[in-house]
Design an enzyme around this catalytic site. Structure first.
Site, PDB file in Angstrom:
ATOM      1  N   SER A 157      12.438   4.094   5.702  1.00 28.47           N
ATOM      2  CA  SER A 157      13.494   3.264   5.043  1.00 28.47           C
ATOM      3  C   SER A 157      14.411   4.262   4.220  1.00 28.47           C
ATOM      4  CB  SER A 157      12.532   2.428   3.979  1.00 28.47           C
ATOM      5  OG  SER A 157      13.203   1.568   3.414  1.00 28.47           O
ATOM      6  N   ASP A 234      11.426  -7.382   9.918  1.00 28.73           N
ATOM      7  CA  ASP A 234      11.555  -6.609   8.810  1.00 28.73           C
ATOM      8  C   ASP A 234      12.793  -7.548   7.863  1.00 28.73           C
ATOM      9  OD1 ASP A 234      12.461  -4.835   6.595  1.00 28.73           O
ATOM     10  OD2 ASP A 234      11.875  -3.151   7.890  1.00 28.73           O
ATOM     11  N   HIS A 269       8.491  -4.267   7.460  1.00 23.17           N
ATOM     12  CA  HIS A 269       8.632  -3.053   6.733  1.00 23.17           C
ATOM     13  C   HIS A 269       7.493  -2.354   6.554  1.00 23.17           C
ATOM     14  CE1 HIS A 269      12.154  -0.842   5.231  1.00 23.17           C
ATOM     15  NE2 HIS A 269      11.430  -0.538   4.200  1.00 23.17           N
TER      16      HIS A 269
HETATM   17  N1  LIG Z   1       9.044  -2.968  -4.396  1.00 18.51           N
HETATM   18  C1  LIG Z   1      10.037  -3.723  -3.605  1.00 18.51           C
HETATM   19  C2  LIG Z   1       9.351  -3.007  -2.180  1.00 18.51           C
HETATM   20  C3  LIG Z   1       9.720  -1.696  -2.140  1.00 18.51           C
HETATM   21  C4  LIG Z   1       9.122  -1.251  -0.704  1.00 18.51           C
HETATM   22  O1  LIG Z   1       8.712  -2.107   0.178  1.00 18.51           O
HETATM   23  N2  LIG Z   1       9.035   0.296  -0.640  1.00 18.51           N
HETATM   24  C5  LIG Z   1       8.533   0.536   0.603  1.00 18.51           C
HETATM   25  C6  LIG Z   1       9.184   1.700   0.934  1.00 18.51           C
HETATM   26  S1  LIG Z   1      11.029   1.048   1.209  1.00 18.51           S
HETATM   27  C7  LIG Z   1       7.111   1.148   0.664  1.00 18.51           C
HETATM   28  O2  LIG Z   1       6.645   2.094   1.131  1.00 18.51           O
HETATM   29  N3  LIG Z   1       6.632   0.584  -0.471  1.00 18.51           N
HETATM   30  C8  LIG Z   1       4.972   1.142  -1.012  1.00 18.51           C
HETATM   31  C9  LIG Z   1       4.126   0.521  -0.064  1.00 18.51           C
HETATM   32  O3  LIG Z   1       4.194  -0.471   0.479  1.00 18.51           O
HETATM   33  O4  LIG Z   1       2.853   1.050  -0.107  1.00 18.51           O
HETATM   34  C10 LIG Z   1       9.935  -4.975  -3.743  1.00 18.51           C
HETATM   35  O5  LIG Z   1       9.426  -5.537  -4.426  1.00 18.51           O
HETATM   36  O6  LIG Z   1      10.503  -5.609  -2.841  1.00 18.51           O
END
Ligand SMILES: N[C@@H](CCC(=O)N[C@@H](CS)C(=O)NCC(=O)O)C(=O)O
Length: 292
Positions: A157, A234, A269
């Protein structure tokens, strides 16, 4: 600056070290996880192993992917170290730096900010591309395990954007690149527009210097040695945050070869997606690092 070892955790026959060091670029302590494969511990003077740098996405720390990305599975079999840096400085105290999950803390975007107040400390490009590897490779304890001449880069990402742009900006620094669900054309998506206007200002010509779709047009380094996976389920892809088609089109129009983009049916994702394909990305790096 030497690394402080906060924890040592057995993983797939090797060891994951949770480290911290003081960064000159960010002016803060920085957490970083380092995985050393079993081959690093088989004798008193083991051969140095090549290195895969993994850049995380928005909101992440070094823990997310080391806990559930499963890179250690294949890295342990092949004899590859994995470095998991953090995604931003923490604790600088810039106004608003924790107000949003997609800007500020946890969202450094792997650029060196030029706008105030972010230009103080939000220097993740210099930190990840130069300061951190130099510190690791010259470290009296950990440096003796790592081959500074064999390094590849990957990411997820925002970290996929980081991996692609650092690779395209620094021909020769890395042997190959790969990315999961990268923000492939940040100048043209809401996440990138927010981050770039905040860190870099309103001049869109400046943004192009940090956009993989723009950078690939000027690539003169031959075969790109790039693997990209994107899940068709995604939601961020569906919302137009990733735009991998734009990267593919730019590479094709520029005559750049060696970019493989795979659209993985139904994958989202998350780390279910990442863990499914992390062996492939480790194999891709290993091929170019002389392990396969
Ligand atoms: N916080 C965001 C999502 C952010 C997100 O998906 N981050 C990804 C990277 S872009 C991630 O790896 N999050 C940490 C996880 O899932 O452990 C939301 O609420 O939509």
């Amino acid at each position: 600056m030497a690394f402080e070892t906060k924890a040592t955790i057995a993983s797939f026959g090797g060891k994951l070290f949770k480290l911290s060091h003081n960064s000159t670029e960010t002016t803060t302590p920085m957490a970083v996880n380092l995985y050393l494969p079993p081959q690093s511990f088989t004798s008193d003077s083991p051969a140095k192993v090549p290195v895969l740098i993994y850049l995380s996405g928005l909101t992440c720390t070094p823990e997310n992917c080391s806990e559930k990305g499963f890179f250690q599975h294949r890295a342990s079999q092949l004899g590859l170290a994995v470095v998991y840096p953090d995604t931003s400085p923490r604790g600088l105290g810039h106004p608003g730096e924790t107000d949003a999950w997609d800007f500020g803390v946890g969202a450094g975007f792997y650029v060196d900010a030029i706008r105030d107040p972010w230009r103080r400390g939000y220097r993740m490009e210099s930190y990840v591309a130069h300061e951190l590897p130099r510190a690791l490779f010259s470290d009296p304890h950990y440096g003796r395990f790592l081959d500074a001449d064999r390094v590849s880069i990957t990411g997820h990402s925002m970290g996929g954007h980081g991996a692609l742009t650092l690779y395209l900006k620094n021909p020769g620094l890395y042997r190959s690149v790969s990315a999961f669900a990268p923000i492939a054309n940040p100048s043209r998506c809401p996440w990138g527009e927010k981050a770039f206007s905040g860190y870099l200002g309103d001049d869109r010509e400046e943004w192009k210097k940090h956009d993989a779709t723009e950078l690939v047009k000027a690539w003169k380094g031959g075969d790109l040695k790039a693997l990209v996976d994107v899940g068709t389920g995604d939601n961020f892809y569906k919302q137009g945050q990733l735009l991998p088609e734009n990267l593919e089109k730019a590479a094709k129009e520029a005559g750049v070869e060696g970019l493989t983009v795979r659209y993985q049916e139904e994958y989202d994702h998350s780390y279910y997606f990442m863990a499914t394909f992390s062996d492939d990305h480790v194999n891709h790096a290993a091929k170019h690092l002389g392990l396969l």
